[in-house]
Design a protein around this motif. Structure first.
Motif, mmCIF file in Angstrom:
data_model
loop_
_atom_site.group_PDB
_atom_site.id
_atom_site.type_symbol
_atom_site.label_atom_id
_atom_site.label_comp_id
_atom_site.label_asym_id
_atom_site.label_seq_id
_atom_site.Cartn_x
_atom_site.Cartn_y
_atom_site.Cartn_z
ATOM 1 N N MET A 115 0.827 -1.196 0.000
ATOM 2 C CA MET A 115 0.000 0.000 0.000
ATOM 3 C C MET A 115 0.872 1.261 0.000
ATOM 4 O O MET A 115 0.438 2.317 -0.404
ATOM 5 C CB MET A 115 -0.911 0.023 1.234
ATOM 6 C CG MET A 115 -1.889 -1.145 1.322
ATOM 7 S SD MET A 115 -2.989 -1.283 -0.110
ATOM 8 C CE MET A 115 -3.951 0.244 0.065
ATOM 9 N N ARG A 116 2.090 1.129 0.483
ATOM 10 C CA ARG A 116 2.987 2.280 0.573
ATOM 11 C C ARG A 116 4.363 1.873 0.035
ATOM 12 O O ARG A 116 4.958 0.930 0.510
ATOM 13 C CB ARG A 116 3.126 2.749 2.036
ATOM 14 C CG ARG A 116 1.779 3.191 2.652
ATOM 15 C CD ARG A 116 1.862 3.370 4.165
ATOM 16 N NE ARG A 116 2.816 4.373 4.560
ATOM 17 C CZ ARG A 116 2.557 5.679 4.603
ATOM 18 N NH1 ARG A 116 1.359 6.133 4.295
ATOM 19 N NH2 ARG A 116 3.487 6.534 4.963
ATOM 20 N N LEU A 120 9.260 5.018 0.876
ATOM 21 C CA LEU A 120 8.791 5.738 2.047
ATOM 22 C C LEU A 120 9.357 5.100 3.312
ATOM 23 O O LEU A 120 9.513 3.889 3.396
ATOM 24 C CB LEU A 120 7.266 5.717 2.116
ATOM 25 C CG LEU A 120 6.554 6.492 1.011
ATOM 26 C CD1 LEU A 120 5.052 6.278 1.110
ATOM 27 C CD2 LEU A 120 6.870 7.978 1.087
ATOM 28 N N ARG A 121 9.646 5.947 4.308
ATOM 29 C CA ARG A 121 10.119 5.443 5.586
ATOM 30 C C ARG A 121 9.155 4.427 6.182
ATOM 31 O O ARG A 121 9.544 3.433 6.764
ATOM 32 C CB ARG A 121 10.224 6.594 6.608
ATOM 33 C CG ARG A 121 11.368 7.502 6.405
ATOM 34 C CD ARG A 121 11.209 8.737 7.303
ATOM 35 N NE ARG A 121 12.054 9.803 6.795
ATOM 36 C CZ ARG A 121 13.314 9.956 7.152
ATOM 37 N NH1 ARG A 121 13.859 9.164 8.036
ATOM 38 N NH2 ARG A 121 14.040 10.931 6.639
ATOM 39 N N TYR C 19 2.442 11.028 2.641
ATOM 40 C CA TYR C 19 1.915 10.160 1.595
ATOM 41 C C TYR C 19 0.498 9.728 1.925
ATOM 42 O O TYR C 19 0.223 9.210 2.993
ATOM 43 C CB TYR C 19 2.819 8.943 1.461
ATOM 44 C CG TYR C 19 2.450 8.033 0.330
ATOM 45 C CD1 TYR C 19 2.699 8.403 -0.978
ATOM 46 C CD2 TYR C 19 1.850 6.812 0.574
ATOM 47 C CE1 TYR C 19 2.376 7.559 -2.034
ATOM 48 C CE2 TYR C 19 1.522 5.967 -0.476
ATOM 49 C CZ TYR C 19 1.785 6.352 -1.777
ATOM 50 O OH TYR C 19 1.466 5.519 -2.815
ATOM 51 N N GLU C 21 -2.254 7.223 1.353
ATOM 52 C CA GLU C 21 -2.348 5.848 0.886
ATOM 53 C C GLU C 21 -3.474 5.659 -0.132
ATOM 54 O O GLU C 21 -3.338 4.932 -1.101
ATOM 55 C CB GLU C 21 -2.638 4.952 2.093
ATOM 56 C CG GLU C 21 -1.834 3.704 2.120
ATOM 57 C CD GLU C 21 -2.010 3.003 3.443
ATOM 58 O OE1 GLU C 21 -3.106 2.491 3.665
ATOM 59 O OE2 GLU C 21 -1.056 2.962 4.239
ATOM 60 N N LEU C 26 1.370 12.525 -3.120
ATOM 61 C CA LEU C 26 1.922 13.195 -1.950
ATOM 62 C C LEU C 26 1.164 14.490 -1.711
ATOM 63 O O LEU C 26 1.070 15.340 -2.585
ATOM 64 C CB LEU C 26 3.412 13.475 -2.164
ATOM 65 C CG LEU C 26 4.266 12.198 -2.213
ATOM 66 C CD1 LEU C 26 5.591 12.475 -2.881
ATOM 67 C CD2 LEU C 26 4.481 11.663 -0.817
ATOM 68 N N GLU C 119 9.375 12.127 4.269
ATOM 69 C CA GLU C 119 8.839 10.763 4.338
ATOM 70 C C GLU C 119 9.598 9.782 3.471
ATOM 71 O O GLU C 119 9.454 8.573 3.639
ATOM 72 C CB GLU C 119 7.367 10.755 3.920
ATOM 73 C CG GLU C 119 6.460 11.300 4.973
ATOM 74 C CD GLU C 119 5.192 10.472 5.012
ATOM 75 O OE1 GLU C 119 4.715 10.199 6.116
ATOM 76 O OE2 GLU C 119 4.681 10.109 3.930
#
Lengths: 171, 171, 171, 171
Positions: A115-116, A120-121, C19, C21, C26, C119
């Motif tokens: 989903m991410r 991304l972190r 972000y 989802e 963004l 992020e």
């Protein structure tokens, strides 16, 4: 101990998205699957990479789903298991297509996605890939989704867009 | 879908080590398991945390191993599965003790740990915890290690110090 | 040693993007500046946060630039220095506006931003914020950009979109 | 714009420590400075790397401090500035030695280090290196420490072990 040979089919999707500085959006330019695989300790499987396509799954056609399903079915006969990395929006369509085509494949086929994006972190990409790489060793032949700490078996797996995950359809 | 209730027993070890700025060494002061659990999407299990002890496993006594084994055996009767987070140096001793005590527990008991603490950028802690949290849902009752992309069943699991992982003893 | 009191004006922009989802893009929903500040060791400055607006700088109007410039000029009289976190696309417009309004402010005003959101794993946000928080202590009163390992003085600072950074205009 | 050529002398210390899986301690085997430099956007300086030694500073002798000071003094004549990456325990000794030797060097010499290695998630290494790389462009010739959001000028800079940082000695 001999490692099991696993085929990993990549098709694109959020898990592989990278950030394009100029346009400020996330686009599918570069595969980051190899970076993720290199960050894991893989003692159980030997991964054979098959870069089948690199598409946002929303842009997949019926032919794309059939191609993915046929490729997975074929590789399931040659390898000890198959992982398919897939965009989540149309992941279920490829899974259902595979069940239609072969019923039960010769070895377990495990779909996963994210989903991410990995970039991304706070990504779920590494968790999901880790789960798929373990589940493929433990499951009986069949078609599955592994993601978010659960394994669901096709047919009847659907994306729950509001919850941001997959669930088993209640008949 | 109902989540399975899983008991997670923490005993200390590398996976939970944090960095002590003053002495410049890694010591077991603070549990980071909760941070790790919070970073994962847990849709399959509901985790019940049992902080049993917080020891470098090299300092564990025979009584410690027995206490860990007895606690795991008891919780295996109450929960759908048990995860034991353990220092790798003496992990096998607790696993073997559990097999001696009960043979096959009432539900799967999965040991895990880490060679490199979570506080390090290149840790294996999250991978191993992710694997244990998935394996515990897929395995039949028994005593296992889940780590580094493989699941090994006790008895006969030993640490291979040179390879930095666990292997199945060849008889 | 007494810490210098520094005013930090946030206006939005890439540096703060998080972000989403659901939509996969963004967007500017949540400020991450506080997370970034908490991750730094701040022994030289005490930060006073002023959340002035939260806009993608492409949507800023002439009035927005004037408001930012006036707020910075005012705070430069009260604090030992001012940092303005700003979207890079229109950052230069706010900087030039400040020079037009006051010439040289009462204390140094340092603009900064980011090309890649915090992020993302490979962000420049922390580097740029770190640089602004140090530069504001070392510079004479004036209007500056601190970013990507350089300090440039207004007027005449422009974004070089192709290089993905700022440069000093050559007259 | 022409980048300033900066000499970066590495001497070892916590900032470069990596984790040794077998022994479970942090040791100075591999330089991670190049990884850190590659992660930063360096538009202001061009870095010339000088790997002078790789020592825990607690093991430095008087000769080591003199060698570091002489090397920095020499490079300050050739480059637009010098950064010395140094273990924090004996950093001040090298800084004081440089002041004794040359008083004011030909260009700014900025010492930095870290309390927590780069390999840790919550390191101060990147912050400190970022600050040194900016400060060296803004400061007048002299001997300095840049770390934890502050710049302190030698002589009279000492480590405050309890606070985990550096302070200016009060006479």
């Amino acid at each position: 101990m001999t490692k099991r040979r696993i085929a990993l089919i990549s098709t694109g999707g959020t898990i592989e998205k990278t950030y394009d500085e100029l346009s400020g959006v996330l686009a599918n330019h570069v595969s980051v699957l190899d970076v993720m695989l290199a960050s894991l300790e893989l003692r159980g499987v030997e991964v054979q990479r098959i870069a089948l396509m690199n598409k946002d799954s929303l842009e997949m056609t019926a032919d794309d789903h059939t191609l993915i399903a046929e490729t997975a079915a074929q590789l399931a006969r040659e390898a000890a298991g198959v992982i398919v990395v897939h965009g989540t929006d149309r992941l279920a369509a490829s899974g259902e297509r595979l069940v239609e085509l072969v019923g039960t494949p010769a070895s377990p086929v495990v779909f996963t996605g994210a989903m991410r994006p990995y970039e991304l972190r706070s990504t779920d990409a590494l968790q999901n890939l880790t789960e798929a790489l373990l589940a493929v060793q433990l499951l009986a032949p069949g078609v599955y989704l592994a993601m978010h700490n659960q394994v669901l078996q096709f047919p009847g797996v659907v994306k729950d867009r509001r919850a941001g995950t997959f669930v088993k359809e209640t008949p």
